[in-house]
Design a protein around this motif. Sequence first.
Motif, PDB file in Angstrom:
ATOM      1  N   UNK A  33       0.976  -1.179  -0.094  1.00 51.06           N
ATOM      2  CA  UNK A  33       0.129  -0.003  -0.015  1.00 51.06           C
ATOM      3  C   UNK A  33       0.966   1.131   0.082  1.00 51.06           C
ATOM      4  N   UNK A  34       0.631   2.022  -0.980  1.00 53.89           N
ATOM      5  CA  UNK A  34       1.232   3.480  -0.870  1.00 53.89           C
ATOM      6  C   UNK A  34       0.115   4.402  -0.468  1.00 53.89           C
ATOM      7  N   UNK A  35       0.328   5.058   0.891  1.00 48.58           N
ATOM      8  CA  UNK A  35      -0.487   6.056   1.667  1.00 48.58           C
ATOM      9  C   UNK A  35      -0.132   7.381   0.774  1.00 48.58           C
ATOM     10  N   UNK A  36      -0.949   8.102   0.178  1.00 47.12           N
ATOM     11  CA  UNK A  36      -0.841   9.283  -0.455  1.00 47.12           C
ATOM     12  C   UNK A  36      -1.352  10.452   0.836  1.00 47.12           C
ATOM     13  N   UNK A  37      -0.244  11.020   1.536  1.00 48.52           N
ATOM     14  CA  UNK A  37      -0.600  11.788   2.604  1.00 48.52           C
ATOM     15  C   UNK A  37      -0.991  13.248   1.885  1.00 48.52           C
ATOM     16  N   UNK A  38      -2.213  13.841   2.458  1.00 49.07           N
ATOM     17  CA  UNK A  38      -2.749  14.968   1.730  1.00 49.07           C
ATOM     18  C   UNK A  38      -3.093  15.821   2.747  1.00 49.07           C
ATOM     19  N   UNK A  39      -3.100  17.262   2.758  1.00 45.58           N
ATOM     20  CA  UNK A  39      -3.741  17.992   3.671  1.00 45.58           C
ATOM     21  C   UNK A  39      -5.154  18.475   3.054  1.00 45.58           C
ATOM     22  N   UNK A  40      -5.783  17.752   2.180  1.00 43.58           N
ATOM     23  CA  UNK A  40      -6.846  18.100   1.366  1.00 43.58           C
ATOM     24  C   UNK A  40      -7.913  17.496   1.946  1.00 43.58           C
ATOM     25  N   UNK A  41      -9.112  18.061   2.775  1.00 42.88           N
ATOM     26  CA  UNK A  41     -10.012  17.446   3.511  1.00 42.88           C
ATOM     27  C   UNK A  41     -11.161  16.763   2.470  1.00 42.88           C
ATOM     28  N   UNK A  42     -11.133  17.258   1.081  1.00 42.36           N
ATOM     29  CA  UNK A  42     -12.079  16.508   0.206  1.00 42.36           C
ATOM     30  C   UNK A  42     -12.118  15.154   0.026  1.00 42.36           C
ATOM     31  N   UNK A  43     -10.649  14.587   0.251  1.00 37.41           N
ATOM     32  CA  UNK A  43     -10.723  13.225   0.166  1.00 37.41           C
ATOM     33  C   UNK A  43     -11.522  12.372   1.096  1.00 37.41           C
ATOM     34  N   UNK A  44     -11.889  12.849   2.118  1.00 41.00           N
ATOM     35  CA  UNK A  44     -12.644  11.954   3.334  1.00 41.00           C
ATOM     36  C   UNK A  44     -14.191  12.642   3.469  1.00 41.00           C
ATOM     37  N   UNK A  45     -14.531  13.744   2.613  1.00 34.37           N
ATOM     38  CA  UNK A  45     -15.846  14.226   2.745  1.00 34.37           C
ATOM     39  C   UNK A  45     -16.706  13.587   1.862  1.00 34.37           C
ATOM     40  N   UNK A  46     -17.633  12.584   2.410  1.00 37.55           N
ATOM     41  CA  UNK A  46     -18.870  11.988   1.589  1.00 37.55           C
ATOM     42  C   UNK A  46     -20.079  12.469   2.351  1.00 37.55           C
ATOM     43  N   UNK A  47     -21.033  12.226   1.849  1.00 41.08           N
ATOM     44  CA  UNK A  47     -22.279  12.873   2.278  1.00 41.08           C
ATOM     45  C   UNK A  47     -23.328  11.545   2.462  1.00 41.08           C
TER      46      UNK A  47
END
Length: 197
Positions: A170-184
């Motif tokens: 697994x390659x974990x793509x570290x991001x400071x972008x909240x959009x990758x976790x925002x589902x509705x």
Amino acid sequence: MTNFSAIVLAAGLSSRMEGGHKLLMPMEGKTIFERSLKSITKADFSEIIVVLGKEAEKIESLISKDDRLRTVMNPTFEQGMTSSIQTGIAEATGDVYVICLADMPFLTAADYNRLLNRFREEHGKNILVPLYNGQKGNPVFFASDYRKEILEHTDPNGCSQLVKRNTEKVDFFETNNLRFTLDIDTQTDLDKFTNAE
């Protein structure tokens, strides 16, 4: 050239959304589904497979024409997310499967392309997972090497166990972008995110 297959999960029961199907809920003049799909179709996917289930006809009517896109019906969508992933992957022809959620309207085409580029870099890893502040996000990428393992997977709630079993890949793509976790999932989510934008 690596061919990426987007598997768009749009078959869920939407059981936590009061008053209707969450993918059909309006958001700034479009439905949540349309906003999510628009970013996916603008990204550099070789093919896009939309997996339908509940309210299939209504959701299908919102799909604009794209030569890369086709729909497939998951006859067992009530059995959970894994059945939809398996339905999509059974149809996919790409080298890499990208599991996209249809309730993530904040992700942009650039977000998807950033992940595609990261996966292309190849450093001995063949699963890619976005990571925001230690929280796993979406979409998750699997090389087609995992086709058999995914199709035989029995946990109904997605492929997180498969990721755990193959941690060294697994390659974990570290991001400071909240959009990758925002589902509705709920009306509260929708109200909060709509007001926050």
